[in-house]
Enzyme design. Sequence first.
Site, mmCIF file in Angstrom:
data_model
loop_
_atom_site.group_PDB
_atom_site.id
_atom_site.type_symbol
_atom_site.label_atom_id
_atom_site.label_comp_id
_atom_site.label_asym_id
_atom_site.label_seq_id
_atom_site.Cartn_x
_atom_site.Cartn_y
_atom_site.Cartn_z
ATOM 1 N N ASN A 166 -2.996 11.996 -6.308
ATOM 2 C CA ASN A 166 -3.970 11.030 -6.120
ATOM 3 C C ASN A 166 -5.140 11.478 -5.532
ATOM 4 O O ASN A 166 -5.266 11.878 -4.536
ATOM 5 C CB ASN A 166 -3.603 9.734 -5.223
ATOM 6 C CG ASN A 166 -4.463 8.558 -5.188
ATOM 7 O OD1 ASN A 166 -5.298 8.664 -6.144
ATOM 8 N ND2 ASN A 166 -4.215 7.687 -4.334
ATOM 9 N N HIS A 168 -2.543 0.218 -3.492
ATOM 10 C CA HIS A 168 -2.643 1.347 -2.667
ATOM 11 C C HIS A 168 -3.293 0.692 -1.397
ATOM 12 O O HIS A 168 -4.290 -0.238 -1.512
ATOM 13 C CB HIS A 168 -3.603 2.446 -3.317
ATOM 14 C CG HIS A 168 -3.514 3.678 -2.456
ATOM 15 N ND1 HIS A 168 -4.262 4.031 -1.401
ATOM 16 C CD2 HIS A 168 -2.973 4.932 -2.543
ATOM 17 C CE1 HIS A 168 -3.833 4.953 -0.378
ATOM 18 N NE2 HIS A 168 -3.219 5.795 -1.434
ATOM 19 N N SER A 222 0.733 12.423 3.745
ATOM 20 C CA SER A 222 0.608 13.689 4.478
ATOM 21 C C SER A 222 1.694 14.667 3.812
ATOM 22 O O SER A 222 2.076 15.425 4.750
ATOM 23 C CB SER A 222 0.634 13.710 6.047
ATOM 24 O OG SER A 222 -0.503 13.026 6.509
ATOM 25 N N GLY A 273 -3.217 10.627 4.959
ATOM 26 C CA GLY A 273 -4.448 11.244 5.705
ATOM 27 C C GLY A 273 -4.602 11.571 6.954
ATOM 28 O O GLY A 273 -5.517 11.961 7.543
ATOM 29 N N GLU A 312 4.402 4.226 1.006
ATOM 30 C CA GLU A 312 3.347 4.975 1.793
ATOM 31 C C GLU A 312 3.090 4.310 3.250
ATOM 32 O O GLU A 312 2.370 3.664 3.256
ATOM 33 C CB GLU A 312 2.030 5.117 0.943
ATOM 34 C CG GLU A 312 2.410 5.944 -0.352
ATOM 35 C CD GLU A 312 0.924 6.409 -0.845
ATOM 36 O OE1 GLU A 312 0.880 7.708 -0.916
ATOM 37 O OE2 GLU A 312 -0.198 5.719 -0.900
ATOM 38 N N GLU A 365 -5.435 1.674 0.634
ATOM 39 C CA GLU A 365 -6.681 1.709 0.857
ATOM 40 C C GLU A 365 -7.433 0.485 -0.257
ATOM 41 O O GLU A 365 -8.581 -0.148 0.220
ATOM 42 C CB GLU A 365 -7.258 3.186 0.319
ATOM 43 C CG GLU A 365 -6.977 4.157 1.121
ATOM 44 C CD GLU A 365 -6.747 5.460 0.513
ATOM 45 O OE1 GLU A 365 -7.092 5.735 -0.505
ATOM 46 O OE2 GLU A 365 -6.295 6.166 1.359
ATOM 47 N N LYS A 397 -8.107 9.875 -5.269
ATOM 48 C CA LYS A 397 -8.945 8.904 -4.758
ATOM 49 C C LYS A 397 -10.363 9.345 -5.178
ATOM 50 O O LYS A 397 -10.420 9.569 -6.397
ATOM 51 C CB LYS A 397 -8.700 9.347 -3.395
ATOM 52 C CG LYS A 397 -7.467 9.004 -2.760
ATOM 53 C CD LYS A 397 -7.197 8.841 -1.198
ATOM 54 C CE LYS A 397 -5.606 8.770 -1.140
ATOM 55 N NZ LYS A 397 -5.299 8.690 0.011
HETATM 56 P P1 13P Z 1 -2.207 12.134 1.859
HETATM 57 O O1 13P Z 1 -1.361 13.066 0.985
HETATM 58 O O2 13P Z 1 -3.835 12.435 1.940
HETATM 59 O O3 13P Z 1 -1.839 11.456 3.092
HETATM 60 O O4 13P Z 1 -2.658 10.526 1.092
HETATM 61 C C1 13P Z 1 -1.633 10.061 0.641
HETATM 62 C C2 13P Z 1 -1.950 8.843 -0.153
HETATM 63 O O5 13P Z 1 -2.569 7.909 0.154
HETATM 64 C C3 13P Z 1 -1.426 9.298 -1.683
HETATM 65 O O6 13P Z 1 -1.752 8.119 -2.514
#
Ligand code: 13P
Length: 262
Positions: A10, A102, A220, A180, A174, A104, A12
Amino acid sequence: MKHKPIIIANWKMNKSNSEALYYLETLKQYPKELQKAIIIIAVPFTALSDMHKAISRINTKDIKLISLAAQNMHQEKAGAFTGEVSCKMIKEAGCEYVIIGHSERRQYCNETNDLINKKLKYALDNDIIPILCIGETLEQRNNKNFLKYITVQLKECLAGIKASDARRMIISYEPIWAIGTGKNASPQQAEEMHAFIKNFILQNYTKKIADEIRITYGGSVNENNISLYLHMLDINGVLIGGASLDVETFVRIIGNSTKYNK
Ligand code: 13P
């Protein structure tokens, strides 16, 4: 025996169209690695169409090395929704998958379970496979009410989705506290949640669907921990943000997916 793992990148809001194509130029040099997993790349809308064309030249009739996903779509067919992108648009741009809900988008765009439910149904009705994201905050985990929260997310997001559709979906656990942050859930914590989600599917659908539905872990994930997750019984794959952005790292992540050495 476990099936091929699913590895979803992903990106983003990273990589312009030219940067995306440049990444792919390198990635395609590793066909042996790419065959180790089902590789799905979720790129920004602006890169979908050209990525699709480039991926079509890499995949053959017999071997699909890479699939394309969008990171979101609108829940309505078409209309006066300035700035939005429809399911038909992402499909025509070459997407087989779409990430829905997601954390976010829940956080920054106020997406609710009800809205996510509409998007899931629309995607499934139009033959796009949704990757539904769920997961709790750190506060919910510390308060020990996260299982209740995850149950509500599953109930509301999956409301009215029939068995024949549910079995095609990917659910991605997640935990927000692991995204992150470098503080990944331990493989045991992730496995516990995957087993919990499978059990929810078993209770609300059937054992067969619980066996068929694919559940990925995100938060992560990197080249050092991927194999620990994939070794777990109920973890069918991973959803990777930050660590997927550098193509050489992503190739190593894929390579390490089959190397379990605890
Ligand atoms: P990270 O791998 O940067 O922690 O992000 C995970 C994520 O949100 C994937 O959709």
